[in-house]
Every structure is written in C-alpha cells, then in structure tokens.
Design an enzyme around this catalytic site. Structure first.
Site, PDB file in Angstrom:
ATOM      1  N   GLU A 291      71.376  66.050  -2.169  1.00  0.00           N
ATOM      2  CA  GLU A 291      70.972  67.254  -2.902  1.00  0.00           C
ATOM      3  C   GLU A 291      69.933  66.942  -3.965  1.00  0.00           C
ATOM      4  O   GLU A 291      69.165  67.813  -4.354  1.00  0.00           O
ATOM      5  CB  GLU A 291      72.196  67.893  -3.584  1.00  0.00           C
ATOM      6  CG  GLU A 291      72.789  69.033  -2.776  1.00  0.00           C
ATOM      7  CD  GLU A 291      73.888  69.792  -3.520  1.00  0.00           C
ATOM      8  OE1 GLU A 291      74.643  70.470  -2.820  1.00  0.00           O
ATOM      9  OE2 GLU A 291      74.005  69.721  -4.755  1.00  0.00           O
ATOM     10  N   HIS A 312      82.635  49.860  15.809  1.00  0.00           N
ATOM     11  CA  HIS A 312      83.012  50.121  17.197  1.00  0.00           C
ATOM     12  C   HIS A 312      82.516  51.485  17.666  1.00  0.00           C
ATOM     13  O   HIS A 312      82.936  51.972  18.716  1.00  0.00           O
ATOM     14  CB  HIS A 312      84.537  50.008  17.341  1.00  0.00           C
ATOM     15  CG  HIS A 312      85.023  48.634  16.967  1.00  0.00           C
ATOM     16  ND1 HIS A 312      85.372  47.680  17.899  1.00  0.00           N
ATOM     17  CD2 HIS A 312      85.160  48.029  15.757  1.00  0.00           C
ATOM     18  CE1 HIS A 312      85.726  46.564  17.274  1.00  0.00           C
ATOM     19  NE2 HIS A 312      85.595  46.751  15.969  1.00  0.00           N
ATOM     20  N   LYS A 426      73.531  80.823   2.136  1.00  0.00           N
ATOM     21  CA  LYS A 426      74.397  81.816   1.482  1.00  0.00           C
ATOM     22  C   LYS A 426      73.836  83.219   1.680  1.00  0.00           C
ATOM     23  O   LYS A 426      74.569  84.149   1.984  1.00  0.00           O
ATOM     24  CB  LYS A 426      74.518  81.519  -0.020  1.00  0.00           C
ATOM     25  CG  LYS A 426      75.279  80.251  -0.330  1.00  0.00           C
ATOM     26  CD  LYS A 426      75.458  80.107  -1.834  1.00  0.00           C
ATOM     27  CE  LYS A 426      75.989  78.730  -2.170  1.00  0.00           C
ATOM     28  NZ  LYS A 426      75.899  78.424  -3.579  1.00  0.00           N
TER      29      LYS A 426
HETATM   30  O1  PA5 Z   1      76.098  70.199  -6.883  1.00  0.00           O
HETATM   31  C1  PA5 Z   1      76.147  71.412  -6.819  1.00  0.00           C
HETATM   32  O2  PA5 Z   1      75.582  72.132  -7.653  1.00  0.00           O
HETATM   33  C2  PA5 Z   1      76.923  72.104  -5.726  1.00  0.00           C
HETATM   34  O3  PA5 Z   1      77.434  71.229  -4.791  1.00  0.00           O
HETATM   35  C3  PA5 Z   1      78.069  72.873  -6.346  1.00  0.00           C
HETATM   36  O4  PA5 Z   1      78.902  71.991  -7.024  1.00  0.00           O
HETATM   37  C4  PA5 Z   1      78.849  73.620  -5.274  1.00  0.00           C
HETATM   38  O5  PA5 Z   1      77.996  74.494  -4.567  1.00  0.00           O
HETATM   39  C5  PA5 Z   1      79.963  74.430  -5.914  1.00  0.00           C
HETATM   40  O6  PA5 Z   1      79.459  75.316  -6.858  1.00  0.00           O
HETATM   41  P1  PA5 Z   1      80.379  75.997  -7.928  1.00  0.00           P
HETATM   42  O7  PA5 Z   1      80.928  74.936  -8.810  1.00  0.00           O
HETATM   43  O8  PA5 Z   1      79.484  76.932  -8.669  1.00  0.00           O
HETATM   44  O9  PA5 Z   1      81.460  76.718  -7.183  1.00  0.00           O
END
Ligand code: PA5
Length: 450
Positions: A291, A312, A426
């Site tokens: 990310e 394996h 989303k």
């Molecule tokens: O790193 C990030 O920002 C995402 O992985 C969020 O943690 C994830 O989408 C969950 O979001 P939230 O904490 O708003 O539910």
C-alpha cells in the site's frame, strides 16, 4: 549497543556491488531527512515516527486495564477489523504466543481464545465463528479508523447484536471496546451514544503504520504479551534508524538495496521465513509495502513464502522460474524451545546422521542451503536477523520495517502514506449494492457486466 534487528546483504555481493550501495547513500540520507523533517508528501501521516517515545501514557494504562478486565470476564475475545486495523495485532499475537494458541488448554494459555472477523464478507466464516463461541462469555474489540469500512461494520453489527441478545444493551456495552477516530465517524458516534470504552487511532497515523497504537496494543495485551516491552524495542530501533550512519543503519541499507534491486529490473520482493509464527508478520509486511509503494505504476510487488513448507510448492519457481525477484529472509537467531533428534536403532529412516542436532540447527542448515541454491539460481538473497522471539525484538522489527518503508517510498518517488487505489473497488461495490448516491455509477457498471 547491537540492535535486536539487523539487516545484512552478506553473500549477495554477486548481485549488489559496494559501489551501488555507496551510490545510493545520498538518496537514502536525503529520504531520511525528508521523513524526519516532515517536508515530504504525506507529511500529515508521520505520527508513527515518534510514537514509541511519545505515546499517550494514560491511554496505555487504560489499554492494560481493559485487557485485564477482558481476560477476567471472557473466554473468547473477538477482534473486528481489516487491513491496518487487523493485521498488526494478528501478526504480533501469532508470532509471540503459542503456535496453537486457541487450541491449547486454558491452564497453559491463561488468556481468552482470540478470533478475527471483519476482514472478509463470508457468511460461512462468520456463522462458524458464532458456533465456536457457543454459549461462552465473550467480548469484542471493533477497530476502524474511519468507522465506515464495510467489512468490519457488517461484522460489528452481527456481533453487537449477539452481545445485546445475550447480555442486554448495558451488559453488551461493557463488553464492547471501540478503537476509532478521536472525534469523527459512525463508530465514534455509536460508541458515545451507547457508552462503549473507546481508544484512539491518531489522526496522523495511517492504518498500516498503526500497530503500536491502541489498534494493535489492546488485542496484543489481551493475548498476554508485554506491550511495554514492545514499545521499548520500537524505541530502541527508532534511535538507531534516526542516528546511525548509513553504513551501519539497517533500515537505510534495506531501503537502499530494495531500490537498487528495483532499478536493476527486479519487480518482486519475496519475504521468506523459516518459522510458521512469522506468517502473519509477512501478511502485515505485504500490506505495509504494497500500500505504501504500489502507486503511479511503480513499486516492487511484495510476496511472501513460508519455508520450508513452500519449498515444496513455490520453491521450483523461485529456483528456476522467471528471474523477476529477490528474496529477503527473516531469520530468528535464538531457539527458544530446543528439540533434539534422538538416535534410533536400525536407522531404517536413515536419519541417524542427525542424532544430537536440534531442529533449530536442521532448520538453519535448510535455510543456509536454500539461500545459496537460490543465489545460484540467480535470486539475490538478503537477510534480516532478529535476535529472539520476544516482545522487545518484535517492537524493533515493526519499527525497522516502518522506517525503512517510509525511506524506501520516498527514494522511489511516491507518497508512501496515502492509498488512493484502495477506494476504487469500494465505489463499485457500493454502486452494485445499491447504496444511496451511487445510482449513476450503478447503471454504468450493470451495463458493463451484462
Ligand atoms: O492502511 C490502511 O489505511 C487500510 O488498510 C485500513 O487500515 C483499512 O482499510 C481499514 O480501515 P478502517 O480502519 O478505516 O476501517
């Protein structure tokens, strides 16, 4: 003092010249300056940098006392969250605690069974989890910074309903702990209205950098691990990352070499481990790097393997498939539970040559042999040595990866602290589910799906 986490590219000199490492020095130091001075993109998400030495001590004590209450009144603890609001806690608990944490007897475990939900939308998974809880006492920690993430919000509605049916609204409120934004969001509003104890996801810390906030700390404390030691290890590593010279700075060298590999045409970094307890550390790491760096059509694809298991399965590809990768091995140096091979009369299985060796020795030789084989096959091998399986070392490991990630992302030329790409699925999902406000997008998507 020697760090509990050390990065080394020894043995990979056929792939990485000292010259190349030297040439990256300026870029790495400049990326570190950008990070520490807060002058780069994403600088409103740097709260994690000083967190190990500047955290809310009052909240820390509340986390410990909530964990004690949960340990006392619950057989089962349910952690609801996804992505950065889930992976860090699971990584720490699976790494630090018993390999069969939920299955081992309560006398050995001493703490509630812990299950994770809200990281998928599977009715089978949730139904089966409800069956596992049965009529036992349980508590819930719902973790969501935004408070609106669909997967975790769906799971929370279900488990909140279950708690309210079993304990009544007030009884349920005593068993629900919400970790969310300090002021905003649907979850914060609900928590205030219904009287849940709340913990904060700081504004200036993104999900994937939040493991050392209440996001990770409450579940980790419930599992019985020592969260103060975790913070101490992170603080020690922070000092090294900030102060050490480039040549001795594990995080800067790791960031530099990742970029050397990328510039040399590698497109995949495979994180390998030889301990099953590291599996979720790799999952956490994949999110952190994926990310943070995977944007503007740039970045190394972070993949992971569990060895020797995956030797394996994926071993063949790593040894001999397309030469697109380099491998980073996490090596835990001290063996906490030595198991020794005994001699057997007759030696029918031919294993007597191992007599007297510990499984850790055998595993180490498997690692050394595999690293050399992979290098012979053209896969550069890097190593991250972790002193032992302790909270202190894990705190150092978390911080090492976070700091190196910030530096590496800036060296790559991206903003390591946003995640614009995560929103696209989303929008489509909401449109297809008929969420108000998405009508036009829905028509367009349905036309394409026909
Ligand atoms: O790193 C990030 O920002 C995402 O992985 C969020 O943690 C994830 O989408 C969950 O979001 P939230 O904490 O708003 O539910």
């Amino acid at each position: 003092m020697l760090d509990n986490v050390l990065f080394d590219y020894i043995n990979a000199e056929d792939f990485i010249s000292e010259n190349a490492v030297c040439n990256m020095k300026e870029a790495a130091l400049s990326a570190r300056d950008t990070l520490l001075s807060g002058s780069g993109e994403g600088n409103d998400f740097l709260g994690w940098v000083d967190l190990p030495v500047d955290y809310d001590k009052e909240e820390f004590m509340r986390i410990k006392s909530a964990a004690d209450r949960i340990k006392h009144n619950s057989d089962v603890f349910i952690v609801i969250g996804i992505g950065g609001s889930y992976l860090g806690a699971r990584a720490a608990i699976e790494y630090l605690r018993h390999s069969f944490y939920n299955n081992v007897s309560k006398q050995i475990r001493k703490t509630p069974e812990i299950y994770y939900v809200g990281h998928n939308i599977s009715s089978a998974y949730i139904t089966h989890l409800i069956e596992v809880i049965g009529d036992r006492d349980f508590s819930v920690n719902v973790i969501s910074k935004s408070g609106t993430t669909t997967e975790s919000a769906i799971a929370f509605r279900i488990f909140k309903g279950l708690l309210e049916t079993r304990y009544g609204k007030d009884g349920a409120a005593e068993r629900i702990f919400a970790t969310t934004d300090r002021e905003r969001g649907a979850l914060k509003m609900l928590a205030d209205e219904l009287g849940y104890e709340t913990f904060v996801v700081p504004d200036n810390i993104g999900g994937r950098f939040s493991v050392l906030t209440a996001v990770g700390l409450l579940p980790i404390a419930v599992s019985g691990a020592d969260i103060a030691k975790l913070m101490e290890g992170a603080a020690a590593m922070r000092k090294s990352c900030i102060n050490k010279e480039y040549e001795d700075n594990s995080a800067l060298l790791y960031a530099a070499i990742r970029n050397i590999m990328y510039n040399d045409g590698k497109s995949v970094e495979v994180l390998a481990n030889y301990e099953p307890s590291l599996h979720y550390i790799s999952e956490w790491w994949k999110q952190l790097y994926g990310e943070s760096e995977g944007k503007e059509h740039k970045g190394l694809f972070p993949a992971s393997v569990d060895f020797t298991t995956d030797l394996h399965s994926m071993g063949q590809f790593i040894q001999d498939g397309a030469r697109i990768m380099f491998e980073t091995v996490i090596d835990i140096e001290e063996d906490e539970l030595p198991l020794v091979m005994s001699e057997e009369k007759g030696n029918v299985d031919g294993l007597n040559f191992l007599t007297g060796m510990t499984l850790a020795n055998i595993n180490k030789e498997a690692m050394r042999g595999t690293r050399l084989a992979h290098m012979d096959g053209g896969v550069p091998n890097l190593i991250i040595k972790v002193k032992n399986k302790s909270e202190y070392s894990l705190g150092a490991l978390f911080y090492f990866f976070e700091f190196a990630c910030g530096v590496s992302g800036y060296m790559l030329g991206v903003n390591p602290f946003n995640q614009p790409g995560v929103e696209d699925y989303k929008k489509n999902m909401f449109a297809l589910l008929g969420k108000p406000g998405y009508e036009e997008a829905r028509e367009e998507l349905l036309a394409r799906l026909r």
